[in-house]
Design a protein around this motif. Structure first.
Motif, PDB file in Angstrom:
ATOM      1  N   ILE A  36       0.159   3.840   6.993  1.00 46.71           N
ATOM      2  CA  ILE A  36      -0.469   2.678   6.357  1.00 46.71           C
ATOM      3  C   ILE A  36       0.513   1.510   6.303  1.00 46.71           C
ATOM      4  CG2 ILE A  36      -1.413   1.796   4.182  1.00 46.71           C
ATOM      5  CD1 ILE A  36      -2.564   4.623   3.709  1.00 46.71           C
ATOM      6  N   GLU A  77      -4.730  -0.829  -1.387  1.00 48.34           N
ATOM      7  CA  GLU A  77      -5.550  -0.067  -2.335  1.00 48.34           C
ATOM      8  C   GLU A  77      -5.721   1.371  -1.862  1.00 48.34           C
ATOM      9  OE1 GLU A  77      -6.785  -0.744  -5.358  1.00 48.34           O
ATOM     10  OE2 GLU A  77      -5.574  -2.557  -5.243  1.00 48.34           O
ATOM     11  N   ARG A  78      -5.936   1.528  -0.553  1.00 44.54           N
ATOM     12  CA  ARG A  78      -6.059   2.894  -0.016  1.00 44.54           C
ATOM     13  C   ARG A  78      -4.767   3.667  -0.233  1.00 44.54           C
ATOM     14  NH1 ARG A  78      -8.053   6.802   2.718  1.00 44.54           N
ATOM     15  NH2 ARG A  78      -6.947   7.841   4.413  1.00 44.54           N
ATOM     16  N   ARG A  79      -3.647   3.013  -0.035  1.00 44.08           N
ATOM     17  CA  ARG A  79      -2.346   3.666  -0.224  1.00 44.08           C
ATOM     18  C   ARG A  79      -2.205   4.165  -1.663  1.00 44.08           C
ATOM     19  NH1 ARG A  79       3.183   3.095  -1.319  1.00 44.08           N
ATOM     20  NH2 ARG A  79       4.580   3.567   0.435  1.00 44.08           N
ATOM     21  N   LEU A 107      -4.614   7.040  -2.341  1.00 45.75           N
ATOM     22  CA  LEU A 107      -4.185   8.255  -1.649  1.00 45.75           C
ATOM     23  C   LEU A 107      -3.080   8.960  -2.441  1.00 45.75           C
ATOM     24  CD1 LEU A 107      -4.941   9.529   1.141  1.00 45.75           C
ATOM     25  CD2 LEU A 107      -2.850   8.472   2.014  1.00 45.75           C
TER      26      LEU A 107
END
Length: 408
Positions: free
Chosen positions: A164, A387-389, A392
């Motif tokens: 990412i 945000e995904r990081r 996760l």
């Protein structure tokens, strides 16, 4: 069964520090709160003698530690220590967490998770300077699966966050390239040193029409102060976005203690210039009415029929012009340099006729609009990846996401 254990049973807190008797000539690399973002350093450690360091430069760290800000906790400053630590010293505004009975990599991922950080922020006390006692961090609980699962989760997050981060870096590089291209267009349009089709005023009578003009002949300071308070909308000035609303700045702060009665009033169409650190390019044309810190110059055209404020604002962005301004200032170059207005207003600049100014400004406005749309799209992509990081990390350490190789 996965245990949930207080952090104080899994890590030492602020285990090591420099004594007051430290050799004054000892060289250290110092990390302050502002140097740390969420999971990364945003500025390099500052090298200095111990005698010259702030009194808060005391905490010692080593590989495997994780530092967490205990003051201004809204900044969410957390960093797993990596690299050479022999001369590294961090502020007493950090808690240094040294894991003992848990995998250090898993521990750092837990501390970076929303589960932990949001709990730190929620427990912080204070309005303008929220803080938490380092000892209170020890009472926060941590999910501790088996060692094999800890290592599997750490391996997974190392790989996935690196992927990412690579995508984020590429998109940010694209943003920088676009910004550099626009700056080049501004330069060739305003200075007339273009390539390809040449400057917008090529073929006009520019060679004879342009003349040297002192800034003070076309611009004057707006000297309105907000006392008594008449305007409550606070503005900000950024190098890449110009004049914006403070709440749109992107970083989190608290202005409750600010005395905006001292601030300068800004009207729509005013040019705002950072009188400090002038070479970083902080200048913009305001689309708002609001107030700004008095460290900014608020400039307005003396005669709007003779000059176009948009053209002047673009002119101020050009590196050649900003380099001219450096010799007008005093202070430390690139740090706290300041230009007195009496020096700035005497500076010479070349102005084309006002109709040419408007033509150039119109073309650059259209280019800026296209650039802003492209950059907004890229920034949305970066925000989604960040945000995904975060999601996760939180899902993996809390067990909401099953990680291959673990017992979850």
């Amino acid at each position: 069964v996965t245990d949930v254990i207080p952090l104080k049973h899994l890590a030492q807190i602020n285990e090591r520090a420099l004594p007051a008797s430290t050799d004054p000539d000892r060289e250290i690399r110092y990390i302050d709160i502002g140097s740390v973002g969420r999971g990364k350093l945003v500025t390099r450690p500052e090298r200095m003698r111990f005698a010259d360091a702030p009194s808060r430069a005391r905490r010692l760290v080593r590989e495997g530690d994780t530092i967490v800000s205990t003051v201004r906790t809204y900044l969410r400053a957390v960093w797993p220590i990596s690299g050479d630590t022999d001369d590294l010293v961090v502020s007493t505004g950090f808690a240094v967490l040294s894991p003992t009975d848990v995998d250090p990599r898993y521990f750092s991922w837990w501390v970076l998770s929303d589960t932990f950080i949001e709990e730190v922020v929620a427990r912080s006390v204070g309005v303008s300077y929220p803080a938490i006692n380092a000892s209170e961090l020890g009472d926060l609980h941590m999910r501790v699966p088996s060692l094999a699962e800890q290592q599997a989760i750490a391996d997974y997050l190392d790989t996935e966050t690196n992927r990412i981060d690579t995508l984020i870096t590429k998109k940010r590089h694209m943003i920088e390239l676009q910004r550099t291209g626009f700056d080049a267009l501004v330069r060739e349009s305003v200075l007339g040193r273009g390539s390809g089709q040449g400057p917008l005023w090529a073929g006009s009578s520019m060679a004879t029409d342009r003349s040297l003009t002192r800034l003070g002949a076309v611009l004057e300071l707006r000297r309105e102060r907000n006392n008594p308070i008449r305007v409550t909308q606070v503005l900000s000035l950024t190098a890449d976005r110009g004049v914006i609303l403070y709440e749109d700045k992107g970083d989190i702060g608290n202005r409750a203690s600010e005395d905006i009665s001292r601030y300068s009033i800004v009207r729509q169409g005013d040019i705002v210039l950072n009188s400090m650190n002038v070479i970083i390019g902080s200048v913009g044309l305001s689309a708002y009415e609001g107030v700004l810190s008095p460290v900014y110059y608020v400039l307005k055209p003396i005669d709007v029929s003779a000059v176009d404020a948009r053209f002047l604002a673009y002119h101020f962005r050009i590196r050649e012009f900003q380099r001219q301004l450096i010799r007008l200032g005093y202070g430390i170059l690139e740090h706290r340099m300041r230009i007195p207005w009496i020096n700035l207003k005497s500076e010479l600049m070349v102005l084309p006729p006002v109709d040419i100014q408007k033509e150039i400004a119109d073309e650059l406005d259209r280019a800026a609009e296209r650039l802003n749309k492209l950059q907004a799209s890229l920034k949305r992509s970066v925000d989604l990846l960040e945000e995904r990081r975060k999601a996760l990390i939180t899902a993996a350490v809390t067990g909401d996401l099953a990680v291959s190789g673990s017992n979850a």
